[in-house]
Design an enzyme around this catalytic site. Structure first.
Site, mmCIF file in Angstrom:
data_model
loop_
_atom_site.group_PDB
_atom_site.id
_atom_site.type_symbol
_atom_site.label_atom_id
_atom_site.label_comp_id
_atom_site.label_asym_id
_atom_site.label_seq_id
_atom_site.Cartn_x
_atom_site.Cartn_y
_atom_site.Cartn_z
ATOM 1 N N ASN A 96 0.951 -1.345 0.003
ATOM 2 C CA ASN A 96 -0.003 -0.021 0.085
ATOM 3 C C ASN A 96 0.933 1.437 -0.084
ATOM 4 O OD1 ASN A 96 -2.165 2.095 0.499
ATOM 5 N ND2 ASN A 96 -2.160 1.502 2.603
ATOM 6 N N LYS A 113 0.107 4.199 -0.229
ATOM 7 C CA LYS A 113 -0.887 5.300 0.532
ATOM 8 C C LYS A 113 -0.619 6.640 -0.655
ATOM 9 C CE LYS A 113 0.364 3.580 4.912
ATOM 10 N NZ LYS A 113 0.119 3.737 6.331
ATOM 11 N N HIS A 115 -9.547 0.588 5.440
ATOM 12 C CA HIS A 115 -8.103 1.068 6.080
ATOM 13 C C HIS A 115 -8.215 2.129 7.486
ATOM 14 C CE1 HIS A 115 -3.935 2.413 6.685
ATOM 15 N NE2 HIS A 115 -3.732 1.372 5.998
ATOM 16 N N GLU A 159 -6.987 4.532 8.306
ATOM 17 C CA GLU A 159 -6.626 6.043 8.018
ATOM 18 C C GLU A 159 -7.898 6.399 7.045
ATOM 19 O OE1 GLU A 159 -3.065 5.545 5.753
ATOM 20 O OE2 GLU A 159 -2.128 4.878 7.529
ATOM 21 N N GLU A 218 -5.277 -5.336 11.066
ATOM 22 C CA GLU A 218 -3.896 -4.231 11.240
ATOM 23 C C GLU A 218 -4.321 -3.418 12.380
ATOM 24 O OE1 GLU A 218 -2.230 -3.150 7.242
ATOM 25 O OE2 GLU A 218 -4.201 -2.079 7.498
ATOM 26 N N GLY A 277 2.346 2.232 10.692
ATOM 27 C CA GLY A 277 3.378 3.457 10.687
ATOM 28 C C GLY A 277 4.096 3.919 11.865
ATOM 29 N N SER A 280 3.608 -2.239 10.515
ATOM 30 C CA SER A 280 4.975 -2.225 10.420
ATOM 31 C C SER A 280 5.716 -3.564 10.456
ATOM 32 C CB SER A 280 5.456 -1.667 12.055
ATOM 33 O OG SER A 280 5.007 -0.440 12.292
#
Ligand code: PEP
Length: 253
Positions: free
Chosen positions: A21, A23, A102, A104, A170, A176, A207
């Protein structure tokens, strides 16, 4: 842990999934540069590359063999939704998968579990396979309520979703941050997911890097990984693909 639930992973039944990904990063120039290293390294695994939507058509045109995915899609088929991208538009430029839910996107767009289920169904209606992300925030992790939290997220994000999909676990606090979940935690959560989703490929993300890829892919009931930051680093991601290939060839560490 009940003995019958300790489904052993090796030898690998199927090649592992590696989802990358990017991003909101990357350009056509970076794509051309990285493919020289990544295409040859990506054997014995299913690599699903999720660049920004702007690069999907370009990637498909220049590298027709790679499997591409979007990073999100609208639940709506078309219309006055400025800035959004529909599942059919992703399919039109060559995507076969799409990440939905996701953390985010959940955070920045206030997307609810019901929204994620709607996006997953919209994706499937256009022939895309959704990669449905779930994961708990740090305070839930600390309180020991992870499985209760994930069960609700799973039930609601998968409501009415049938057919083919993947689930990516996740933990939000691991995305991250450089704080990977422990192997024991990953095994514990993935066993729980497997009990609920016996036939669904289960990915871990948070990570993942070149140093931990093999260990994570070796965890029972982990069928693949979702890689964010490390997928933007040429050397590191080359090593991740090589490690995934070694696992896919059943080469023990
Ligand atoms: C992600 O973007 O889903 C992710 C897991 O990111 P990172 O690998 O950087 O933690």
């Amino acid at each position: 842990m009940r003995a019958e639930n300790m489904i052993q992973k090796l030898p690998y039944q199927k090649p592992p999934y590696i989802v990358s990904n990017w991003k909101m990063n990357g350009t056509k120039a970076l794509l051309a540069e990285v493919m020289r290293f990544w295409q040859p390294a990506a054997s014995h695994l299913t690599w699903i590359f999720c660049p920004p939507a702007t690069l999907i058509g370009h990637a498909k045109a220049y590298f027709p063999d790679i499997i591409l995915g979007g990073q999100d899609c609208s639940a709506e088929p078309s219309g006055a939704f400025t800035g959004d991208i529909s599942a059919s538009q992703l399919a039109d430029v060559g995507a076969r998968y799409v990440i939905v839910g996701h953390s985010e996107v959940r955070l920045h767009n206030n997307a609810t579990n019901a929204d994620i289920a709607a996006k997953a169904k919209a994706a499937q209606s256009q022939g895309l396979t959704p990669i449905i992300c779930i994961g708990e925030p740090e305070e839930v992790h600390r309180s020991g309520e992870t499985l209760t939290y994930l069960k609700k997220q799973l039930d609601e994000s998968l409501a009415g979703v049938h057919g083919e999909f993947l689930v990516a676990y996740e933990p939000i606090w691991a995305i991250g941050t450089g704080k990977t979940a422990t192997i024991n935690d990953i095994e514990h959560v993935h066993l729980f997911l497997r009990e609920h989703l016996p036939k669904v490929p289960l990915l871990y993300g948070g990570s993942v890097n070149a140093a931990n890829t093999r260990a994570i892919l070796g965890v029972n009931n982990v069928d693949g990984i979702l890689v964010g930051g490390a997928s933007l680093k040429i050397d590191e991601f080359t090593q991740i693909l090589r490690a995934g290939s070694a696992v896919g060839r059943n080469e023990l560490p």
